[in-house]
Design an enzyme around this catalytic site. Structure first.
Site, PDB file in Angstrom:
ATOM      1  N   ASP A 109       2.072  -5.044  -8.597  1.00 13.94           N
ATOM      2  CA  ASP A 109       1.027  -5.459  -7.654  1.00 13.94           C
ATOM      3  C   ASP A 109       1.011  -6.985  -7.488  1.00 13.94           C
ATOM      4  O   ASP A 109       1.361  -7.709  -8.422  1.00 13.94           O
ATOM      5  CB  ASP A 109      -0.330  -4.962  -8.174  1.00 13.94           C
ATOM      6  CG  ASP A 109      -1.380  -4.923  -7.082  1.00 13.94           C
ATOM      7  OD1 ASP A 109      -1.028  -5.059  -5.897  1.00 13.94           O
ATOM      8  OD2 ASP A 109      -2.564  -4.759  -7.419  1.00 13.94           O
TER       9      ASP A 109
ATOM     10  N   ASN B  37       0.054   3.950   0.998  1.00 11.85           N
ATOM     11  CA  ASN B  37       0.557   2.705   1.600  1.00 11.85           C
ATOM     12  C   ASN B  37       0.941   2.851   3.077  1.00 11.85           C
ATOM     13  O   ASN B  37       1.117   1.850   3.786  1.00 11.85           O
ATOM     14  CB  ASN B  37       1.752   2.143   0.826  1.00 11.85           C
ATOM     15  CG  ASN B  37       1.377   1.487  -0.490  1.00 11.85           C
ATOM     16  OD1 ASN B  37       2.158   1.477  -1.435  1.00 11.85           O
ATOM     17  ND2 ASN B  37       0.173   0.926  -0.575  1.00 11.85           N
TER      18      ASN B  37
HETATM   19  C1  FPP Z   1       1.947  -4.219  -4.067  1.00 16.53           C
HETATM   20  O1  FPP Z   1       1.623  -5.548  -3.748  1.00 16.53           O
HETATM   21  C2  FPP Z   1       3.329  -4.005  -3.776  1.00 16.53           C
HETATM   22  C3  FPP Z   1       3.824  -3.069  -2.924  1.00 16.53           C
HETATM   23  C4  FPP Z   1       2.988  -2.109  -2.163  1.00 16.53           C
HETATM   24  C5  FPP Z   1       5.252  -2.981  -2.666  1.00 16.53           C
HETATM   25  C6  FPP Z   1       6.116  -3.082  -3.882  1.00 16.53           C
HETATM   26  C7  FPP Z   1       7.428  -3.509  -3.453  1.00 16.53           C
HETATM   27  C8  FPP Z   1       8.200  -4.396  -4.091  1.00 16.53           C
HETATM   28  C9  FPP Z   1       7.897  -4.968  -5.403  1.00 16.53           C
HETATM   29  C10 FPP Z   1       9.445  -4.797  -3.414  1.00 16.53           C
HETATM   30  C11 FPP Z   1      10.653  -4.353  -4.103  1.00 16.53           C
HETATM   31  C12 FPP Z   1      10.770  -2.904  -4.333  1.00 16.53           C
HETATM   32  C13 FPP Z   1      11.917  -2.220  -4.202  1.00 16.53           C
HETATM   33  C14 FPP Z   1      11.983  -0.813  -4.626  1.00 16.53           C
HETATM   34  C15 FPP Z   1      13.130  -2.846  -3.648  1.00 16.53           C
HETATM   35  P1  FPP Z   1       0.606  -5.817  -2.551  1.00 16.53           P
HETATM   36  O2  FPP Z   1       1.386  -5.981  -1.312  1.00 16.53           O
HETATM   37  O3  FPP Z   1      -0.401  -4.733  -2.515  1.00 16.53           O
HETATM   38  O4  FPP Z   1      -0.005  -7.173  -3.006  1.00 16.53           O
HETATM   39  P2  FPP Z   1      -1.517  -7.614  -2.824  1.00 16.53           P
HETATM   40  O5  FPP Z   1      -2.361  -6.609  -3.543  1.00 16.53           O
HETATM   41  O6  FPP Z   1      -1.549  -8.967  -3.458  1.00 16.53           O
HETATM   42  O7  FPP Z   1      -1.779  -7.647  -1.348  1.00 16.53           O
END
Ligand code: FPP
Length: 263
Positions: free
Chosen positions: A39, A87
């Site tokens: 996250d 998501n």
């Molecule tokens: C949560 O952070 C993250 C995600 C929903 C996506 C996770 C993806 C990656 C780590 C990229 C790499 C993955 C692969 C499999 C190549 P958020 O966007 O919810 O962050 P926030 O809560 O700060 O907005």
């Protein structure tokens, strides 16, 4: 071994420095299965005046480093939460960017992961991905199916409750068809009907970026997991911090509902 992650296995240039968390890992007490909620990509980007996409790209670079570090540490199974069933509610541009990022990660990293004997598997529903990505997922899984190194599960279009429901439905269908009696459905049987069939339960559940919740990740598998929360945003999470979590885990008193020797 990915020696470059640990600088050839030694991360303390000066012998008078404190040993790093990596150097001091208790290799006799490594969690078998580590789950990670990655996250904070968005918050990491916002703090730097960057786009959310740049945050996800940085998150992918971190993932690459953490997969290698986990494998070097001797972790048997690493399961990461890449995309939840919820998501899809994000703006279409972000969803589209993430799908392309997963796809390019697969293209770029597959050979190296395979060479390191990692076994990749996707967990979650397969019903909303495009044909090209689905094909690439299957090809990657097939290529690595016989590998004996760390098992690397990527949760994509995954929800813990959804996984439990799908498992319950498949067992009910088998029972209705007379292939299985309801009495045979015990914990082992149920675990083997989940997407993580064959993997040990989660020992250590890590969540980055400060929120203190499970977010529908590996609900069944994490029944007795030790929880490790850190304020670090995912792109800043390092092999050192993974080692700290592993060391923290080694110091926990796990009772699994029973009593320990000195209780
Ligand atoms: C949560 O952070 C993250 C995600 C929903 C996506 C996770 C993806 C990656 C780590 C990229 C790499 C993955 C692969 C499999 C190549 P958020 O966007 O919810 O962050 P926030 O809560 O700060 O907005």
């Amino acid at each position: 071994m990915w020696k470059h992650i640990f600088g050839g296995g030694k991360s303390t240039a000066n012998p008078q420095e404190q040993p790093s968390a990596i150097d001091s890992i208790d290799r006799t007490n490594i969690p078998r299965h580590v789950a990670v909620v990655m996250d904070g990509n968005g918050r990491w980007a916002k703090a730097r005046g960057l786009s959310r996409s740049a945050g996800h790209e940085a998150g992918a670079r971190t993932l690459k480093r953490i997969v290698r570090a986990a494998s070097d540490m001797g972790i048997e199974v690493l399961t990461v939460y890449a995309f939840s069933t919820e998501n899809w509610k994000r703006p279409p541009m972000e969803v589209d960017f993430l799908m392309r990022l997963f796809d390019s990660f697969l293209q770029r990293e597959i050979e190296e992961l395979h060479a390191e004997h990692v076994r990749l598997r996707f967990i979650g529903r397969r019903d909303r991905f495009g044909d090209r990505f689905l094909r690439r997922m299957r090809e990657a899984e097939d290529l690595m199916a016989g590998n004996t190194g760390m098992r690397f599960n990527v949760a994509a279009n995954y929800g813990g409750q959804d996984e439990i429901l799908r498992a319950a439905r498949s067992l009910a269908a088998r029972a209705a068809a007379g292939e299985l009696s309801p009495e045979e459905i015990d914990e082992e049987c149920f675990s083997n009907a989940l997407d993580t069939a064959g993997d040990p339960p989660v020992d250590l559940f890590i969540r980055t970026s400060g929120d203190l919740r499970l977010s529908n990740f590996l609900l069944w598998q994490s029944a007795y997991a030790e929880l490790f929360f850190t304020d670090t945003h995912w792109p800043d999470f390092t092999p050192e911090e993974l080692a700290s979590a592993v060391n923290d885990f080694a110091g926990r008193n796990r009772r699994f509902g029973g009593l320990s020797a000195d209780d």
